[in-house]
Design an enzyme around this catalytic site. Sequence first.
Site, PDB file in Angstrom:
ATOM      1  N   HIS A 228      24.294 -16.081 172.400  1.00  0.00           N
ATOM      2  CA  HIS A 228      23.833 -17.466 172.543  1.00  0.00           C
ATOM      3  C   HIS A 228      22.975 -17.804 171.324  1.00  0.00           C
ATOM      4  O   HIS A 228      22.103 -17.027 170.942  1.00  0.00           O
ATOM      5  CB  HIS A 228      23.023 -17.626 173.829  1.00  0.00           C
ATOM      6  CG  HIS A 228      22.868 -19.053 174.253  1.00  0.00           C
ATOM      7  ND1 HIS A 228      22.050 -19.935 173.577  1.00  0.00           N
ATOM      8  CD2 HIS A 228      23.426 -19.764 175.265  1.00  0.00           C
ATOM      9  CE1 HIS A 228      22.116 -21.111 174.158  1.00  0.00           C
ATOM     10  NE2 HIS A 228      22.939 -21.044 175.183  1.00  0.00           N
ATOM     11  N   ARG A 274      29.763 -21.476 170.262  1.00  0.00           N
ATOM     12  CA  ARG A 274      28.573 -20.629 170.164  1.00  0.00           C
ATOM     13  C   ARG A 274      28.664 -19.551 169.095  1.00  0.00           C
ATOM     14  O   ARG A 274      27.664 -19.224 168.453  1.00  0.00           O
ATOM     15  CB  ARG A 274      28.292 -19.988 171.532  1.00  0.00           C
ATOM     16  CG  ARG A 274      27.765 -20.981 172.541  1.00  0.00           C
ATOM     17  CD  ARG A 274      27.612 -20.371 173.917  1.00  0.00           C
ATOM     18  NE  ARG A 274      26.964 -21.328 174.820  1.00  0.00           N
ATOM     19  CZ  ARG A 274      26.790 -21.111 176.110  1.00  0.00           C
ATOM     20  NH1 ARG A 274      27.238 -19.987 176.665  1.00  0.00           N
ATOM     21  NH2 ARG A 274      26.189 -22.009 176.869  1.00  0.00           N
ATOM     22  N   HIS A 331      24.390 -12.696 175.221  1.00  0.00           N
ATOM     23  CA  HIS A 331      24.389 -13.633 176.327  1.00  0.00           C
ATOM     24  C   HIS A 331      25.471 -13.354 177.363  1.00  0.00           C
ATOM     25  O   HIS A 331      25.200 -13.357 178.560  1.00  0.00           O
ATOM     26  CB  HIS A 331      24.563 -15.050 175.775  1.00  0.00           C
ATOM     27  CG  HIS A 331      24.461 -16.137 176.794  1.00  0.00           C
ATOM     28  ND1 HIS A 331      23.362 -16.279 177.622  1.00  0.00           N
ATOM     29  CD2 HIS A 331      25.311 -17.152 177.130  1.00  0.00           C
ATOM     30  CE1 HIS A 331      23.531 -17.334 178.410  1.00  0.00           C
ATOM     31  NE2 HIS A 331      24.713 -17.874 178.145  1.00  0.00           N
ATOM     32  N   ARG A 366      33.441 -17.683 175.206  1.00  0.00           N
ATOM     33  CA  ARG A 366      33.350 -18.502 176.410  1.00  0.00           C
ATOM     34  C   ARG A 366      32.889 -19.920 176.107  1.00  0.00           C
ATOM     35  O   ARG A 366      31.924 -20.136 175.383  1.00  0.00           O
ATOM     36  CB  ARG A 366      32.383 -17.871 177.414  1.00  0.00           C
ATOM     37  CG  ARG A 366      32.167 -18.724 178.648  1.00  0.00           C
ATOM     38  CD  ARG A 366      31.337 -18.004 179.692  1.00  0.00           C
ATOM     39  NE  ARG A 366      29.966 -17.766 179.281  1.00  0.00           N
ATOM     40  CZ  ARG A 366      28.982 -18.666 179.363  1.00  0.00           C
ATOM     41  NH1 ARG A 366      29.236 -19.893 179.790  1.00  0.00           N
ATOM     42  NH2 ARG A 366      27.762 -18.343 179.002  1.00  0.00           N
TER      43      ARG A 366
END
Length: 514
Positions: A228, A274, A331, A366
């Site tokens: 993250h 990200r 993350h 993701r």
Amino acid sequence: MFMPKSDVVIIGSGLAALVAANRLCMEKNVIIFTKSSKYNSNSMLAQGGVAAAISSDDDWSTHFNDTILAGCGHNLESAVKALVQEGPRYMEELIQQGMQFDKDEAGRIKLGQEGAHSIRRILHAGGDATGKALVQFLLKKLCNKVQIIEHELAIDLIVNDGSCVGVQTLDEHSQLTSYYANHVILATGGCGGLYEHSSNDHSIVGDGYAMAYRAGADLIDMEFIQFHPTLLYVNGHCPGLISEAVRGEGATLVTKNGRKIMEGQHPLLDLAPRDVVARVIFEEVKKGESIFLDITMIENFSSHFPTITSLCKRNGISPSDGKIPVVPGAHFMMGGIKVDSYSQSTIPGLFAIGEVACTGVHGANRLASNSLLEGIVFSNLMADFILSQATRPVSQKALRDERPTVQSKNQLPTKEEIKEMMMKSVGIVRSKRELEEVVMVLEPYIQLKPKELHFNKEKICLLNMITTAWLIASSALHREESRGGHYRADFPDVNKVWDHRTITRNALEHAVVN
């Protein structure tokens, strides 16, 4: 010997576990084990919301395309379709059951914007406390319906005649117990605790991956770790996450002199995927820059983001100053235990849901706020499948408490050594030489069993950290390309088309590179 038995054993207490328990407990006897408190989960820390195409302006196909794009085309398309097509229905069920999501002044559910989404589709609860609100809602529904055993560590799966039939646990008094069940569900979360900087709960260190590997289950895509971009960074530590929703409301990443670091890096600027944002920050930090989130353009920040405001103030940062110091941190694991569309692993009787599972929906990276949705959708699909199956016989073979009489001579690496090694060599940017070193350092410990560590909880958790770290490093070494959350400095521009690669015990048994 007394051997307790139930219909379903669930290991873990996050959102995926609670959704499954909520569906199954009406017809099955369900026991939940968690090694810490039932509130120790990444779900409880999830500030972001749930992505779902519930707006009349949105459509599942748009959500599908956003997910595939963020996942760098490595996603399993059938799984993504299940996620985005079934998601709105399950969200509506939760709302009908009484789950309250944030609404605007007209009484409509407010939809937020997050990185790599082409439309506002994020449902929030409590502003920036969606995960906590969902967990508390489901725990209240499960009250007196499901037995939740806290502070009891699952140490190994019980496999008889090729099927998973239970789990061995250690309680607070080091009492070893074997629990048998018709269905065993791993919902242990990810492995962020392997890294120095992480958004994860401190208890999340990869236990589920290690247990599944020791039992002989296949794992897949373990090299894909999402970092993250924005963890709060104070005095060398990361006490918590600054949600992507902050950038969704207009915040920008800047240096201490105010230079906007995402300009010229990606068409979506600060809302780029990200992996892109994390690498840009990583390179800036390498050059000696300090990076901040400029939040001066967000009106009523404290009321919009109460959890983040409280986090900052507890750590001596005043949001009213307009800048929040950040760094990237581990993350989310996109890979995990290989499962089918009903969350069945390659071992009969063993299921995996949530972050510990690899459904294929996330690909190499993701999409923001798809994780809570994944837990909701696939736990429901799994529960439907289990409820449709005839009860299978479970072979109960007594396991002896075989504690070695000779003290083990294995001196395990410390937790701090593992975290430092992973952050430095298996982090945001990787290379062959560093990955080889990590694999060789960890390889000698992989064959250890919990009994060889005298069923010591602390050492077993260390062994799980070592095993999962080795799986990640070995997988990262084998993937000679850069894609999504896996970036190789020695293969920065290679874009081969890779299938999802399965990890079996045989495939990685001797992964040391000479």
